[in-house]
Design a protein around this motif. Structure first.
Motif, PDB file in Angstrom:
ATOM      1  N   ALA A 307       0.828  -1.200   0.000  1.00 54.21           N
ATOM      2  CA  ALA A 307       0.000   0.000   0.000  1.00 54.21           C
ATOM      3  C   ALA A 307       0.866   1.256   0.000  1.00 54.21           C
ATOM      4  N   PHE A 308       2.074   1.158   0.632  1.00 53.47           N
ATOM      5  CA  PHE A 308       2.987   2.301   0.621  1.00 53.47           C
ATOM      6  C   PHE A 308       3.322   2.708  -0.808  1.00 53.47           C
ATOM      7  N   THR A 309       3.661   1.715  -1.642  1.00 51.71           N
ATOM      8  CA  THR A 309       3.979   2.029  -3.043  1.00 51.71           C
ATOM      9  C   THR A 309       2.767   2.614  -3.761  1.00 51.71           C
ATOM     10  N   GLN A 310       1.580   2.101  -3.410  1.00 54.39           N
ATOM     11  CA  GLN A 310       0.354   2.580  -4.041  1.00 54.39           C
ATOM     12  C   GLN A 310       0.069   4.038  -3.658  1.00 54.39           C
ATOM     13  N   TYR A 311       0.109   4.339  -2.373  1.00 51.31           N
ATOM     14  CA  TYR A 311      -0.218   5.675  -1.903  1.00 51.31           C
ATOM     15  C   TYR A 311       0.895   6.677  -2.251  1.00 51.31           C
ATOM     16  N   ALA A 312       2.140   6.218  -2.194  1.00 53.08           N
ATOM     17  CA  ALA A 312       3.243   7.098  -2.591  1.00 53.08           C
ATOM     18  C   ALA A 312       3.116   7.470  -4.059  1.00 53.08           C
ATOM     19  N   GLY A 313       2.725   6.484  -4.871  1.00 50.00           N
ATOM     20  CA  GLY A 313       2.487   6.763  -6.296  1.00 50.00           C
ATOM     21  C   GLY A 313       1.345   7.737  -6.485  1.00 50.00           C
ATOM     22  N   ALA A 314       0.285   7.591  -5.667  1.00 51.64           N
ATOM     23  CA  ALA A 314      -0.862   8.499  -5.759  1.00 51.64           C
ATOM     24  C   ALA A 314      -0.451   9.916  -5.394  1.00 51.64           C
ATOM     25  N   MET A 315       0.380  10.061  -4.345  1.00 51.96           N
ATOM     26  CA  MET A 315       0.875  11.377  -3.948  1.00 51.96           C
ATOM     27  C   MET A 315       1.695  12.004  -5.078  1.00 51.96           C
ATOM     28  N   ASN A 316       2.521  11.163  -5.691  1.00 49.85           N
ATOM     29  CA  ASN A 316       3.343  11.632  -6.795  1.00 49.85           C
ATOM     30  C   ASN A 316       2.479  12.094  -7.963  1.00 49.85           C
ATOM     31  N   GLN A 317       1.394  11.345  -8.240  1.00 50.32           N
ATOM     32  CA  GLN A 317       0.473  11.718  -9.312  1.00 50.32           C
ATOM     33  C   GLN A 317      -0.245  13.028  -8.987  1.00 50.32           C
ATOM     34  N   PHE A 318      -0.533  13.247  -7.714  1.00 44.09           N
ATOM     35  CA  PHE A 318      -1.176  14.497  -7.322  1.00 44.09           C
ATOM     36  C   PHE A 318      -0.251  15.684  -7.610  1.00 44.09           C
TER      37      PHE A 318
END
Length: 450
Positions: A307-318
């Motif tokens: 989930a860390f990779t998922q949410y970190a990716g989401a933050m990066n996309q934001f």
């Protein structure tokens, strides 16, 4: 805000015009935008699931997630390939629309309106800037990128909401306290507000600088366009240039204006680079805070490593979406600046009154034209070219109009054919004012060689 509203008013009107020509263009681009965003987040979700299964030692399940990831990439790859093939024809058509609309409007305007210098300047300026910056195709591309960025940000916020709500397994110490939902929301909200304020200030500052540069450069572009199309590119001018040995003077003018144009583009590139650098700094600071928040959640056991990779990716996309949104706004500001005169040209109204009466059909060809107290000066001139002219012309007779240069012979014919209208007096056809007739039908009576 008024500048942004004005900019999007121009942009949305142009998109509406594109849609009116081909109703499939905008929906297909909208579908491509949605699929491209879905591809990003599907990849994040599937990658996170695969990592979690690997860490749990469930290799069979991890393999299934990997296969789903490969199939998703295959689906999106094939879909985008087919859509790009369909887009090629659309983009060619969009590129041509600008020139079609420009020429259709030019042909629909009366001769007197088209002879105005400000109207010609709008045409030349719009054409040159469209060639340099992509025209309608670039406008559509920037709006698609902007919509893609907004969708990325919305989905990222939804995912950030979930990660902020996650309760840590280890609630002791400063880390456990900061990983609680309320402090997480405060931390993320502060970072988001800081990025929004910083980005907006940068947009205003660099937008004002860019508008000043554009405003000071319009005359140079018009001169260059005139020299290239009306002087160097006109074969008829070549005779005069060679007879009077004007090559040196013309090239001197070209080089002087080219130098000014290069200085303009140098300044424009400097401002764009500074704006991108400022936005990157703001975006990077937000990304660092976002990674710290997600890392804190992972360390305290609120989320898994996958989930860390998922949410970190989401933050990066934001952060990426915010940067793209600001950059698109800057490019749209530039495009709409030169598309404004194009729309003003399309809104230009004819000076002539549109008649509607059909011309009398006569098999005997007995038509009579009469000038009654006709006077006319050319626009912008006070001196009358024709003054109180009175005459009658019968179609079956012969009439020679003779006079020295500048006496008004050509002007007489232009008025007769309704290329211009008298400032006083009137012209009659069989006793009816020619302004009341349908213009095209009336003009079809004549065969003119200037």
């Amino acid at each position: 805000m008024e500048e942004i509203r004005s900019m999007h008013k121009i942009g949305l009107r142009l998109l509406k015009m594109i849609h009116s020509v081909d109703s499939a263009i905008l929906p297909l681009h909208l579908l491509e935008v949605c699929l491209s965003v879905l591809q990003i987040y599907a990849g994040l979700f599937l990658t996170a699931g695969m990592i979690d299964r690997l860490l749990m030692g469930a290799y069979g399940q991890a393999a299934k997630w990997a296969i789903c990831l490969l199939l998703a990439h295959l689906f999106f790859g094939v879909t985008f390939s087919l859509m790009k093939r369909r887009f090629r024809g659309m983009w060619t058509r969009i590129w041509q629309l600008f020139y079609v609309w420009l020429r259709e409007k030019a042909f629909s305007l009366d001769y007197e309106t088209m002879e105005k210098p400000e109207v010609s300047e709008k045409i030349l300026f719009s054409e040159r800037r469209s060639q340099m910056h992509g025209g309608l195709g670039a406008l559509l591309c920037e709006y698609c990128n902007m919509l893609r960025a907004i969708l990325q940000m919305i989905l990222s916020v939804v995912m950030v909401f979930y990660v902020c709500m996650a309760i840590p397994a280890d609630q002791e110490g400063i880390g456990g306290m900061l990983a609680q939902p309320l402090p997480s929301f405060v931390l993320f909200g502060t970072a988001l507000a800081g990025m929004a304020v910083g980005s907006w200030k940068a947009y205003q500052w660099f937008g004002a600088k860019m508008m000043d540069i554009f405003a000071s450069h319009t005359g140079v572009e018009n001169k260059l366009t005139y020299l290239q199309s009306q002087v160097i590119g006109d074969p008829k001018v070549g005779k005069v240039v060679r007879m009077y040995e004007m090559q040196g003077m013309i090239m001197k003018n070209v080089m002087e204006n080219m130098k000014k144009s290069l200085e303009f583009f140098g300044k424009m590139c400097d401002v764009q680079r500074e704006e991108e650098d400022a936005n990157k700094v703001v975006s990077s600071l937000f990304t660092v805070v976002s990674y710290l928040l997600v890392g804190l959640k992972a360390v305290t056991g609120a989320v898994t490593v996958g989930a860390f990779t998922q949410y970190a990716g989401a933050m990066n996309q934001f952060g990426s979406g915010c940067f793209t949104l600001i950059a698109c706004h800057g490019r749209l500001r530039e495009i709409c600046t030169y598309m404004g005169p194009f729309l003003e040209f399309l809104d230009t109204e004819n000076l002539h009154v549109k008649g509607s009466i059909p011309v009398e059909k006569r098999t005997d060809g007995e038509y009579e034209l009469a000038f009654e107290h006709v006077s006319f000066p050319y626009p912008g001139c006070e001196e009358l070219v024709l003054q109180d002219v009175n005459c009658q012309i019968r179609m079956k007779g012969k009439l020679a109009v003779v006079g020295r240069n500048g006496a008004g012979k050509t002007t007489f014919i232009k008025l007769l054919c309704r290329l211009y209208e008298p400032t006083s007096g009137r012209i009659l056809l069989n006793g009816v004012d020619i302004r009341k007739y349908d213009e095209e039908e009336y003009r079809s009576l004549f065969g003119v060689v200037f």
